[in-house]
Design a protein around this motif. Structure first.
Motif, mmCIF file in Angstrom:
data_model
loop_
_atom_site.group_PDB
_atom_site.id
_atom_site.type_symbol
_atom_site.label_atom_id
_atom_site.label_comp_id
_atom_site.label_asym_id
_atom_site.label_seq_id
_atom_site.Cartn_x
_atom_site.Cartn_y
_atom_site.Cartn_z
ATOM 1 N N HIS A 125 17.536 3.302 36.086
ATOM 2 C CA HIS A 125 16.646 4.483 36.235
ATOM 3 C C HIS A 125 15.852 4.941 35.026
ATOM 4 C CE1 HIS A 125 17.965 5.376 40.618
ATOM 5 N NE2 HIS A 125 17.749 4.056 40.512
ATOM 6 N N PRO A 126 16.561 5.322 33.919
ATOM 7 C CA PRO A 126 15.918 5.921 32.743
ATOM 8 C C PRO A 126 14.798 4.887 32.178
ATOM 9 C CG PRO A 126 18.279 6.391 32.745
ATOM 10 C CD PRO A 126 18.016 5.525 34.013
ATOM 11 N N LEU A 127 15.130 3.591 32.436
ATOM 12 C CA LEU A 127 14.049 2.767 31.818
ATOM 13 C C LEU A 127 12.832 2.576 32.771
ATOM 14 C CD1 LEU A 127 16.545 -0.060 30.756
ATOM 15 C CD2 LEU A 127 15.150 1.381 29.186
ATOM 16 N N THR A 128 12.767 3.105 33.902
ATOM 17 C CA THR A 128 11.731 2.742 34.986
ATOM 18 C C THR A 128 10.901 3.935 35.197
ATOM 19 O OG1 THR A 128 13.376 3.303 36.694
ATOM 20 C CG2 THR A 128 13.121 0.862 35.944
ATOM 21 N N PHE A 149 9.110 -4.128 25.857
ATOM 22 C CA PHE A 149 9.877 -4.047 26.906
ATOM 23 C C PHE A 149 9.273 -4.156 28.122
ATOM 24 C CE2 PHE A 149 12.965 -2.037 29.719
ATOM 25 C CZ PHE A 149 13.939 -3.051 29.677
ATOM 26 N N GLN A 150 9.812 -4.825 29.231
ATOM 27 C CA GLN A 150 9.423 -4.867 30.651
ATOM 28 C C GLN A 150 10.499 -4.962 31.362
ATOM 29 O OE1 GLN A 150 6.278 -7.065 32.013
ATOM 30 N NE2 GLN A 150 5.819 -5.765 33.505
ATOM 31 N N LEU A 151 10.987 -4.096 32.512
ATOM 32 C CA LEU A 151 11.968 -4.664 33.512
ATOM 33 C C LEU A 151 11.368 -5.268 34.493
ATOM 34 C CD1 LEU A 151 15.158 -4.169 33.726
ATOM 35 C CD2 LEU A 151 14.423 -2.169 34.950
ATOM 36 N N ILE A 152 12.239 -6.332 34.979
ATOM 37 C CA ILE A 152 11.774 -7.223 36.229
ATOM 38 C C ILE A 152 12.785 -7.168 37.014
ATOM 39 C CG2 ILE A 152 10.452 -9.061 37.166
ATOM 40 C CD1 ILE A 152 10.311 -8.994 33.619
ATOM 41 N N SER A 169 14.752 5.618 45.945
ATOM 42 C CA SER A 169 14.821 6.194 44.484
ATOM 43 C C SER A 169 14.744 5.135 43.627
ATOM 44 C CB SER A 169 16.133 7.172 44.228
ATOM 45 O OG SER A 169 17.109 6.605 44.544
ATOM 46 N N THR A 170 15.193 3.986 43.920
ATOM 47 C CA THR A 170 14.966 2.762 42.895
ATOM 48 C C THR A 170 13.891 1.973 43.229
ATOM 49 O OG1 THR A 170 17.544 2.736 42.780
ATOM 50 C CG2 THR A 170 16.195 0.563 42.407
#
Length: 272
Positions: A125-128, A149-152, A169-170
């Protein structure tokens, strides 16, 4: 030319050669826009429709290293972030794949994310959001995600939403890209390239795949993916007769139900 190997920490450098991928919409442009604006991306679609290949292709296009995590129900937060290990009579910290991806400014791909426990998912969550940080409580570090950096994440809503789903929430932290099996002309090109068969054989396999997919209305829980069509094509290219290849590589993995097996067998006989 071969792609460079994964390093000793699970970080795959950008591919040297372009991973084969045929766009079917504006997914490439949208992903590039998300990357430029530091937005995480969620890929939704059935198994074997090209989600993982798309991520590999985008890592190549963007020139970014890639970390891939296959999520499962035993995946703990420490498996993602890291843990202390005892080596040569001393305790050392070892980053997990998520921490390694943040430090390297890599693409981090969490495949089938809903398979992970909810208490594990919350660590992303803190990365998004606007913070783009990864707290490492055990070391007291606070990693700031660099621009690269990217979250997939990906998942298959077709069957997973019955027992598992992402919390709102996600979900609402991601830009969503919907994937499905490609149109017949595109899927035929994929089967030709990946399966090593001629256009006529690829066309027949794609036609068979389309016919079997319509059996979903008769209780077939999982329909044949493009991945299964490619596997069938590879067997044919290796000298296995089309009907036998289709039975072992396409029909067998789908079901054990006698009625559905008979129906798929009839479609194989009529198509190949």
């Amino acid at each position: 030319m071969q792609d460079r190997p994964i390093d000793g920490h699970g970080l795959r450098p950008p591919p040297v050669t372009e991973p084969f991928y045929l766009p079917v919409g504006r997914e490439v442009a949208i992903f590039e826009a998300c990357h430029a604006r530091r937005l995480p991306v969620m890929l939704k679609g059935p198994t074997g429709c090209g989600k993982t290949r798309f991520v590999e292709h985008m890592a190549w296009r963007l020139g970014r290293p890639l970390v891939t995590v296959a999520c499962h129900e035993d995946l703990a937060a420490s498996d993602l972030v890291g843990r202390y290990l005892v080596r040569a009579a001393e305790t050392v910290w070892q980053d997990g794949p998520l921490a390694r991806a943040v430090r390297a400014g890599a693409l981090c791909y969490l495949d089938e994310v809903v398979e992970a426990r909810q208490d594990t998912i919350v660590v992303i969550h803190p990365l998004t959001d606007d913070r783009r940080i990864l707290p490492i409580d055990k070391t007291g570090e606070l990693l700031d995600a660099p621009a690269g950096f990217q979250l997939i994440v990906s998942y298959n809503p077709g069957y997973q939403h019955i027992l598992k789903d992402l919390k709102p929430s996600t979900r609402q932290r991601f830009v969503s890209l919907d994937f499905d099996f490609a149109p017949a002309d595109v899927e035929r090109q994929v089967v030709i390239f990946e399966g090593g068969v001629d256009a006529a054989t690829a066309g027949a396999l794609v036609e068979l795949g389309g016919r079997v997919r319509r059996l979903r209305d008769r209780g077939l829980a999982e329909v044949p993916s493009t991945r299964l069509l490619v596997a069938t094509a590879r067997l044919i290219a290796g000298g296995i007769t089309p009907a036998v290849a289709a039975r072992v590589a396409l029909m067998g993995p789908l079901t054990d139900d006698p009625d559905l097996l008979a129906a798929i067998g009839d479609l194989i006989a009529a198509t190949l």
